[in-house]
Design an enzyme around this catalytic site. Structure first.
Site, PDB file in Angstrom:
ATOM      1  N   LYS A 291       0.832  -1.215   0.000  1.00  0.00           N
ATOM      2  CA  LYS A 291       0.000   0.000   0.000  1.00  0.00           C
ATOM      3  C   LYS A 291       0.861   1.257   0.000  1.00  0.00           C
ATOM      4  O   LYS A 291       1.421   1.674   1.010  1.00  0.00           O
ATOM      5  CB  LYS A 291      -0.934   0.050   1.209  1.00  0.00           C
ATOM      6  CG  LYS A 291      -2.082   1.022   0.921  1.00  0.00           C
ATOM      7  CD  LYS A 291      -2.677   1.676   2.138  1.00  0.00           C
ATOM      8  CE  LYS A 291      -2.005   2.911   2.630  1.00  0.00           C
ATOM      9  NZ  LYS A 291      -1.933   4.078   1.709  1.00  0.00           N
TER      10      LYS A 291
ATOM     11  N   GLU B 247       9.806   1.929  10.477  1.00  0.00           N
ATOM     12  CA  GLU B 247      10.790   2.991  10.185  1.00  0.00           C
ATOM     13  C   GLU B 247      10.033   4.301  10.328  1.00  0.00           C
ATOM     14  O   GLU B 247       9.185   4.622   9.492  1.00  0.00           O
ATOM     15  CB  GLU B 247      11.334   2.850   8.755  1.00  0.00           C
ATOM     16  CG  GLU B 247      12.178   1.628   8.505  1.00  0.00           C
ATOM     17  CD  GLU B 247      13.539   1.684   9.168  1.00  0.00           C
ATOM     18  OE1 GLU B 247      13.860   2.680   9.844  1.00  0.00           O
ATOM     19  OE2 GLU B 247      14.278   0.701   9.022  1.00  0.00           O
TER      20      GLU B 247
ATOM     21  N   CYS C  21      13.318  11.577   6.137  1.00  0.00           N
ATOM     22  CA  CYS C  21      13.272  11.147   7.535  1.00  0.00           C
ATOM     23  C   CYS C  21      14.552  11.472   8.282  1.00  0.00           C
ATOM     24  O   CYS C  21      14.517  11.724   9.474  1.00  0.00           O
ATOM     25  CB  CYS C  21      12.969   9.657   7.602  1.00  0.00           C
ATOM     26  SG  CYS C  21      14.093   8.670   6.620  1.00  0.00           S
TER      27      CYS C  21
ATOM     28  N   GLU D 213       8.628  16.655  14.954  1.00  0.00           N
ATOM     29  CA  GLU D 213       9.057  16.541  13.565  1.00  0.00           C
ATOM     30  C   GLU D 213       8.175  17.450  12.700  1.00  0.00           C
ATOM     31  O   GLU D 213       6.951  17.333  12.719  1.00  0.00           O
ATOM     32  CB  GLU D 213       8.912  15.095  13.089  1.00  0.00           C
ATOM     33  CG  GLU D 213       9.410  14.913  11.676  1.00  0.00           C
ATOM     34  CD  GLU D 213       9.225  13.486  11.171  1.00  0.00           C
ATOM     35  OE1 GLU D 213       8.145  12.925  11.349  1.00  0.00           O
ATOM     36  OE2 GLU D 213      10.183  12.952  10.589  1.00  0.00           O
TER      37      GLU D 213
HETATM   38  P1  NAD Z   1       2.029   8.713   7.565  1.00  0.00           P
HETATM   39  O1  NAD Z   1       2.405   7.949   8.769  1.00  0.00           O
HETATM   40  O2  NAD Z   1       0.915   9.670   7.643  1.00  0.00           O
HETATM   41  O3  NAD Z   1       1.641   7.706   6.370  1.00  0.00           O
HETATM   42  C1  NAD Z   1       2.512   6.673   5.955  1.00  0.00           C
HETATM   43  C2  NAD Z   1       1.700   5.571   5.333  1.00  0.00           C
HETATM   44  O4  NAD Z   1       0.824   5.022   6.314  1.00  0.00           O
HETATM   45  C3  NAD Z   1       0.799   6.011   4.171  1.00  0.00           C
HETATM   46  O5  NAD Z   1       0.770   4.992   3.186  1.00  0.00           O
HETATM   47  C4  NAD Z   1      -0.560   6.137   4.836  1.00  0.00           C
HETATM   48  O6  NAD Z   1      -1.632   5.946   3.934  1.00  0.00           O
HETATM   49  C5  NAD Z   1      -0.505   5.002   5.841  1.00  0.00           C
HETATM   50  N1  NAD Z   1      -1.394   5.155   6.983  1.00  0.00           N
HETATM   51  C6  NAD Z   1      -1.904   6.297   7.515  1.00  0.00           C
HETATM   52  N2  NAD Z   1      -2.726   6.008   8.539  1.00  0.00           N
HETATM   53  C7  NAD Z   1      -2.737   4.660   8.674  1.00  0.00           C
HETATM   54  C8  NAD Z   1      -3.374   3.753   9.558  1.00  0.00           C
HETATM   55  N3  NAD Z   1      -4.182   4.181  10.523  1.00  0.00           N
HETATM   56  N4  NAD Z   1      -3.129   2.449   9.417  1.00  0.00           N
HETATM   57  C9  NAD Z   1      -2.303   1.995   8.468  1.00  0.00           C
HETATM   58  N5  NAD Z   1      -1.675   2.791   7.574  1.00  0.00           N
HETATM   59  C10 NAD Z   1      -1.885   4.114   7.686  1.00  0.00           C
HETATM   60  O7  NAD Z   1       3.366   9.396   7.070  1.00  0.00           O
HETATM   61  P2  NAD Z   1       3.558  10.408   5.890  1.00  0.00           P
HETATM   62  O8  NAD Z   1       3.059  11.725   6.293  1.00  0.00           O
HETATM   63  O9  NAD Z   1       3.025   9.778   4.642  1.00  0.00           O
HETATM   64  O10 NAD Z   1       5.162  10.414   5.771  1.00  0.00           O
HETATM   65  C11 NAD Z   1       5.964  11.206   6.543  1.00  0.00           C
HETATM   66  C12 NAD Z   1       6.496  10.449   7.737  1.00  0.00           C
HETATM   67  O11 NAD Z   1       7.221   9.294   7.312  1.00  0.00           O
HETATM   68  C13 NAD Z   1       7.463  11.264   8.551  1.00  0.00           C
HETATM   69  O12 NAD Z   1       7.192  11.089   9.896  1.00  0.00           O
HETATM   70  C14 NAD Z   1       8.818  10.669   8.200  1.00  0.00           C
HETATM   71  O13 NAD Z   1       9.815  10.844   9.162  1.00  0.00           O
HETATM   72  C15 NAD Z   1       8.456   9.236   8.011  1.00  0.00           C
HETATM   73  N6  NAD Z   1       9.473   8.522   7.219  1.00  0.00           N
HETATM   74  C16 NAD Z   1      10.330   7.665   7.867  1.00  0.00           C
HETATM   75  C17 NAD Z   1      11.323   7.003   7.155  1.00  0.00           C
HETATM   76  C18 NAD Z   1      12.283   6.048   7.837  1.00  0.00           C
HETATM   77  O14 NAD Z   1      12.910   5.269   7.144  1.00  0.00           O
HETATM   78  N7  NAD Z   1      12.416   6.086   9.157  1.00  0.00           N
HETATM   79  C19 NAD Z   1      11.428   7.195   5.779  1.00  0.00           C
HETATM   80  C20 NAD Z   1      10.549   8.059   5.163  1.00  0.00           C
HETATM   81  C21 NAD Z   1       9.573   8.728   5.898  1.00  0.00           C
END
Ligand code: NAD
Length: 485
Positions: free
Chosen positions: A182, A257, A291, A389
């Site tokens: 997804k 992650e 990230c 963040e």
């Molecule tokens: P997010 O957590 O809002 O969404 C990430 C994914 O999770 C999306 O596909 C979203 O549709 C899904 N999601 C959202 N709610 C969900 C739920 N209740 N159940 C299951 N899936 C759900 O994050 P974002 O805003 O898309 O991305 C930014 C974040 O990602 C930042 O916090 C960043 O630090 C983090 N990030 C971390 C890494 C790493 O390797 N540590 C890498 C890239 C981004």
């Protein structure tokens, strides 16, 4: 496959939920739209994945044959490199040149993990105990088998769509798992092209299953599904915690992650020109939507003014623009929602009396562009923008005096994804590397990555690792076998 055919294909994907617009963040115009697949699409995908796993069509193939298929996926990705770059730059607003650089690195995940297919082994053990129920362990033999998780859910964010997809799908395939994939609702496009190439390369039907939809619908259905054995998730810490809660029904294994608030320490003996430039790049590139972006910079007092001035100079010369604009170094924020969030932190800082060294405003043009922003005079104890963040081009700068104070400031966060130190003192560099509470510490460099080097977060930045041997281990179970000889 032309760009237009991907935009058309996603419109036709079945779904039962809301219609989700796909926006070009550099123009704010709609590119295409699709219907949320929701729980129904997830249920169907999980059923297909389960049936594929139980048939043995993938994980029972000789590992060397699976390796060839992974290699073929990488070759096909290279053949379609321009289309991938165009899709991701259109969908995220990142400069086309950067999207072109990311594509070979993403494809390489399949070659890297193709190599691991044939190297998944258990161990044989010397049994050393004496006694036991049967009186003695004489002539006992024990060994371990490595077996794939059956159905895994792979959920990832928008900030590096094709990179994030490959980082998860490649090791899951190498391990022999079936997966339900997804992508983020903001950036589903390149995943469609990858899905098509995965099948063209010879991955049997049902082994990799793409679902498109919102997180709170499709993502939530995947993380609660009783037939999913493991979730590998990249995203925010907030959603990571929801994944953990959702996994309790069948005690799924969870790899996370998550977010970061990564510190950068600049000592007075550092190569300052390099440190300033790299620290600025490390937060302003991709508009801070990485990230590991170094969003808190700490500078030893003697060179503080020079570093702050240098950061502001880089920020003011940092050319933002839409993907194809000449010389563009970074694109916009991903969405109106993210723009509101980032500006909300900046405005709160302003009303708290934070010093805006440069930036702090949205560009007067279409697209979600925020000028690279340097903030000083932040109160670490009370400032939300310092503690949380932001995921935007916003950095706070604070002075420190001693190594101990610098390390303490750097570690004063609930996150622990990455940390950087700039110093020419070799002993200090390694001392500080030990002190910093982060899963990745970088010395005199920033934004490093290799497929072979494990990556994972300390504290609230994650559980488990991706990349390297650890990356495939996460998709494997260990079975211990005892035999009386
Ligand atoms: P997010 O957590 O809002 O969404 C990430 C994914 O999770 C999306 O596909 C979203 O549709 C899904 N999601 C959202 N709610 C969900 C739920 N209740 N159940 C299951 N899936 C759900 O994050 P974002 O805003 O898309 O991305 C930014 C974040 O990602 C930042 O916090 C960043 O630090 C983090 N990030 C971390 C890494 C790493 O390797 N540590 C890498 C890239 C981004």
């Amino acid at each position: 496959m032309t760009l237009q055919s991907v935009l058309d294909e996603i419109r036709e994907r079945p779904g039962t939920g809301d219609v989700i617009p796909v926006i070009d963040p550099s123009t704010e115009e709609q590119i295409t739209e699709f219907t949320d697949g929701g729980a129904e699409a997830v249920n169907e995908a999980v059923a297909r994945a389960k049936a594929a796993f139980e048939s043995g069509v993938w994980h029972e193939q000789p590992a060397r044959e699976r390796a060839k298929v992974l290699w073929k996926i990488a070759d096909l990705m290279d053949e379609h490199a321009d289309e991938f770059a165009e899709l991701d730059s259109l969908n995220t607003g990142m400069p086309l040149a950067q999207a072109k650089m990311i594509l070979p690195t993403s494809a390489e995940f399949f070659r890297y993990y193709a190599g691991w297919c044939t190297k998944v082994n258990g161990n044989a053990y010397e049994v050393q105990m004496t006694g036991g129920v049967s009186g003695a362990y004489a002539n006992m033999h024990a060994y371990t088998l490595k077996e794939p998780h059956s159905v895994v859910g792979l959920i990832f964010p928008w900030n590096g769509p094709i990179f994030n997809a490959c980082a998860k799908i490649a090791p899951a395939l190498a391990a022999g798992c079936s997966s339900v994939v997804k992508p983020a609702e903001e950036t589903p496009l390149s995943a469609l092209l990858l899905d098509r190439l995965i099948r063209e390369a010879g991955v049997p039907d049902g082994v990799v299953n793409l679902v498109t939809g919102y997180g709170h619908t499709a993502g939530a259905a995947l993380s609660t599904h009783p037939d999913v054995e493991k979730i590998a998730f990249t995203g925010s810490t907030e959603v990571g915690k929801k994944i953990i809660e959702a996994s309790t029904g069948n005690l799924k294994k969870v790899m996370l992650e998550l977010g970061g608030k990564s510190p950068v320490l600049i000592f007075d003996d550092a190569d300052l020109d390099m440190a300033i430039f790299m620290a600025a790049m490390g937060i302003f590139v991709h508009s801070g939507q990485g990230c590991v972006c170094g969003s808190r910079i700490f500078v030893q007092r003697g060179v503080y003014d020079r570093v702050v001035e240098g950061l502001a100079t880089v920020a003011n010369n940092f050319k933002l623009g839409s993907p194809k604009e000449e010389g563009c170094m970074s694109g916009p924020l991903i969405s109106a929602k993210q723009l509101k969030r980032v500006m909300g932190y900046i405005d709160e800082g302003k009303s708290d009396g934070v010093e805006v060294v440069t930036g702090g405003y949205r560009l007067d043009r279409p697209g979600y562009f925020v000028h690279p922003t340097v903030l000083a005079g932040v109160d670490p104890a009370t400032s939300r923008l310092y503690q949380e963040e932001i995921f935007g081009p916003v950095v706070t700068v604070l002075p420190f005096d001693t190594e101990e104070e610098g390390a303490a400031l750097a570690n004063d966060t609930t996150y622990g994804l990455a940390a950087t130190a700039w110093t020419t003192n070799l002993s200090r560099a390694h001392r500080i590397a030990k002190k910093l509470q982060a899963g990745t510490v970088t010395l005199n460099s920033q934004l490093n990555f290799d497929h072979n080097v494990p990556f994972g977060g300390y504290k609230q930045s994650g559980w488990g690792h991706e990349f390297g041997r650890e990356g495939i281990e996460g998709y494997l179970k260990t079975k211990s076998v005892w035999a009386q000889l």
